[in-house]
Design a protein around this motif. Structure first.
Motif, mmCIF file in Angstrom:
data_model
loop_
_atom_site.group_PDB
_atom_site.id
_atom_site.type_symbol
_atom_site.label_atom_id
_atom_site.label_comp_id
_atom_site.label_asym_id
_atom_site.label_seq_id
_atom_site.Cartn_x
_atom_site.Cartn_y
_atom_site.Cartn_z
ATOM 1 N N ILE A 135 -42.836 16.595 -18.274
ATOM 2 C CA ILE A 135 -42.514 15.126 -18.037
ATOM 3 C C ILE A 135 -41.176 14.815 -17.734
ATOM 4 N N ARG A 136 -40.304 15.485 -18.230
ATOM 5 C CA ARG A 136 -38.899 15.045 -17.940
ATOM 6 C C ARG A 136 -38.605 15.369 -16.599
ATOM 7 N N ASN A 192 -40.484 15.608 -14.021
ATOM 8 C CA ASN A 192 -41.069 14.798 -12.745
ATOM 9 C C ASN A 192 -40.376 13.501 -13.048
ATOM 10 N N LEU A 193 -40.145 12.922 -14.353
ATOM 11 C CA LEU A 193 -39.262 11.722 -14.443
ATOM 12 C C LEU A 193 -37.900 11.829 -13.593
ATOM 13 N N GLU A 194 -37.218 12.936 -13.673
ATOM 14 C CA GLU A 194 -35.834 13.144 -13.223
ATOM 15 C C GLU A 194 -36.079 13.286 -11.483
ATOM 16 N N SER A 195 -37.293 13.814 -10.956
ATOM 17 C CA SER A 195 -37.333 13.713 -9.730
ATOM 18 C C SER A 195 -37.598 12.493 -9.199
ATOM 19 N N GLU A 196 -38.509 11.569 -9.835
ATOM 20 C CA GLU A 196 -38.798 10.459 -9.507
ATOM 21 C C GLU A 196 -37.600 9.735 -9.650
ATOM 22 N N LEU A 197 -36.766 9.705 -10.485
ATOM 23 C CA LEU A 197 -35.272 8.878 -10.463
ATOM 24 C C LEU A 197 -34.472 9.327 -9.441
ATOM 25 N N GLN A 198 -34.385 10.663 -9.113
ATOM 26 C CA GLN A 198 -33.821 10.854 -7.860
ATOM 27 C C GLN A 198 -34.082 10.214 -6.602
ATOM 28 N N ALA A 199 -35.593 10.184 -6.532
ATOM 29 C CA ALA A 199 -36.076 9.474 -5.310
ATOM 30 C C ALA A 199 -35.845 7.943 -5.404
ATOM 31 N N TYR A 200 -35.821 7.383 -6.546
ATOM 32 C CA TYR A 200 -35.667 5.966 -6.509
ATOM 33 C C TYR A 200 -34.179 5.550 -6.475
ATOM 34 N N GLN A 201 -33.232 6.529 -6.794
ATOM 35 C CA GLN A 201 -31.970 6.232 -6.552
ATOM 36 C C GLN A 201 -31.485 6.631 -5.046
ATOM 37 N N VAL A 202 -32.338 7.336 -4.279
ATOM 38 C CA VAL A 202 -32.334 7.637 -2.935
ATOM 39 C C VAL A 202 -32.575 6.219 -2.095
ATOM 40 N N GLU A 203 -33.847 5.645 -2.671
ATOM 41 C CA GLU A 203 -34.225 4.531 -1.991
ATOM 42 C C GLU A 203 -33.593 3.299 -2.250
ATOM 43 N N LYS A 204 -33.026 3.369 -3.430
ATOM 44 C CA LYS A 204 -31.858 2.376 -4.078
ATOM 45 C C LYS A 204 -30.662 2.479 -3.093
ATOM 46 N N GLN A 205 -30.164 3.329 -2.517
ATOM 47 C CA GLN A 205 -29.169 3.680 -1.938
ATOM 48 C C GLN A 205 -29.316 2.962 -0.511
ATOM 49 N N SER A 206 -30.538 3.517 -0.055
ATOM 50 C CA SER A 206 -31.170 3.032 1.495
ATOM 51 C C SER A 206 -31.326 1.420 1.418
#
Length: 369
Positions: free
Chosen positions: A307-308, A310-324
């Protein structure tokens, strides 16, 4: 250095300690201690000089001589008074014995006449003495009941009866005194009560001397008891003084010792509490580790790890989206205030569209029902 009678008298006692002891012995009635004499050396010298002129009671030689003469004169007058008083008391006792005896048995006529005559003579003499004016009374003061000694003397018994009473009186008084002495002997030495009269008479000749010896011994014992009491009081005061000093010294030692060991005691207490806290913390950590071991098994830990991840991968995706999004936002902010106005209108249109879509859905839901 001091000279004169005081220094000479004080030097005659010897050393200082001997002087203190002899001064205390010379004045046993004074409530003083050696410490008092050490603190007041001039008073000690004065008392040492005074001790050569007075005795232990505080009297000078002249006063003591006058006192002894006065006491001898007083003793002589006291003996005369005691003789008359003892004789009068013996006569009164004889009359009392007769009064008791006549109610219990028959008394011969001659004894009855003797005691009645003696009683009347005593009564008349007493009344005449009371009516006789003394040197301290006023001459014109009226006598008691208006009587005079001469009028009272008129009721004396007849001269014949008085003479017969005087003839019998020595024998009766002797008999009464003999009985009284025998009663004293029986009280003083009960083992002689059943002895013969001759032995009692011989014993009576030594009774006065024995009683005088006992009286002197009692007086000596009283004096020694008084001296012992004074000595005991003095020693008690000295003991109390020494005990007070010991208590003060003990208190100072205790206070000093307490101040010395207080820092060491505080340090030991601090080390103890630190060790106790460390032990409690270790125990808490051990309990927490035990709870974690009981709560999380190997399967749950592996699932939590997945779970951790998956959450870390989703967090990285959200951070990339946040940057864009932040890049796009920064590009929009370049347009200025006009873009802010268009963005607000766009938001209002979106909200209005959402509201109408919701109302349309509700409308269609009501028609279908």
């Amino acid at each position: 250095m001091a000279t004169g009678p005081g220094a000479t008298g004080a030097s005659g006692f010897g050393s200082e300690d001997s002087l203190h002891q002899q001064v205390l012995a010379s004045f046993p009635l004074c409530d003083m201690t050696e410490e008092d004499l050490r603190q007041n050396p001039q008073l000690c010298k004065l008392l040492a000089t005074l001790a050569q002129h007075v005795d232990k009671t505080g009297l000078t030689a002249h006063l003591k001589t006058e006192l002894e003469k006065t006491e001898q004169k007083l003793q002589s007058q006291r003996r005369v008074w005691l003789c008359s008083e003892s004789f009068h008391s013996s006569l009164q006792e004889m009359i009392q014995d007769y009064t008791v005896r006549k109610h219990g048995s028959t008394v011969p006529q001659d004894q009855k006449m003797f005691y009645e005559t003696m009683e009347r003579c005593l009564l008349v003499a007493m009344c005449a003495r009371q009516l006789d004016p003394s040197n301290t009374t006023k001459p014109d003061q009226p006598s008691l009941l208006g009587l005079t000694p001469q009028q009272v003397m008129e009721i004396m018994p007849s001269e014949r009866n008085v003479q017969r009473m005087k003839q019998i009186l020595p024998r009766e008084v002797e008999e009464h005194l003999k009985k009284k002495c025998f009663s004293y002997l029986s009280y003083y030495q009960p083992e002689w009560e059943n002895q013969s009269e001759g032995l009692k008479r011989s014993k009576l000749s030594y009774l006065s001397g024995q009683m005088d010896k006992d009286r002197k011994r009692t007086k000596s014992l009283k004096e020694s008891s008084y001296e012992n009491a004074v000595l005991l009081q003095r020693q008690t005061q000295l003991c109390l003084s020494e005990m007070t000093k010991c208590v003060q010294l003990l208190q100072s030692l205790i206070l000093e010792r307490c101040l010395t060991i207080q820092a060491d005691l505080d340090r030991k207490k601090l080390d103890y509490f630190e060790g106790k806290c460390e032990l409690v913390l270790q125990k808490i950590k051990a309990e927490m580790a035990g709870i974690q071991l009981d709560t999380y098994t190997a399967e749950s830990i592996s699932a939590h790890r997945a779970i951790r991840i998956n959450l870390e991968s989703e967090l990285q995706a959200y951070q990339v989206e946040k940057q864009s999004v932040e890049l796009k936002l920064s590009s929009f902010q370049i347009l200025g205030k006009e873009f802010d106005t268009l963005a607000e209108e766009y938001c209002k249109f979106r909200q209005e569209i959402e509201m109408r879509n919701w109302a349309l859905k509700e409308f269609t839901k009501d028609n279908s029902s």
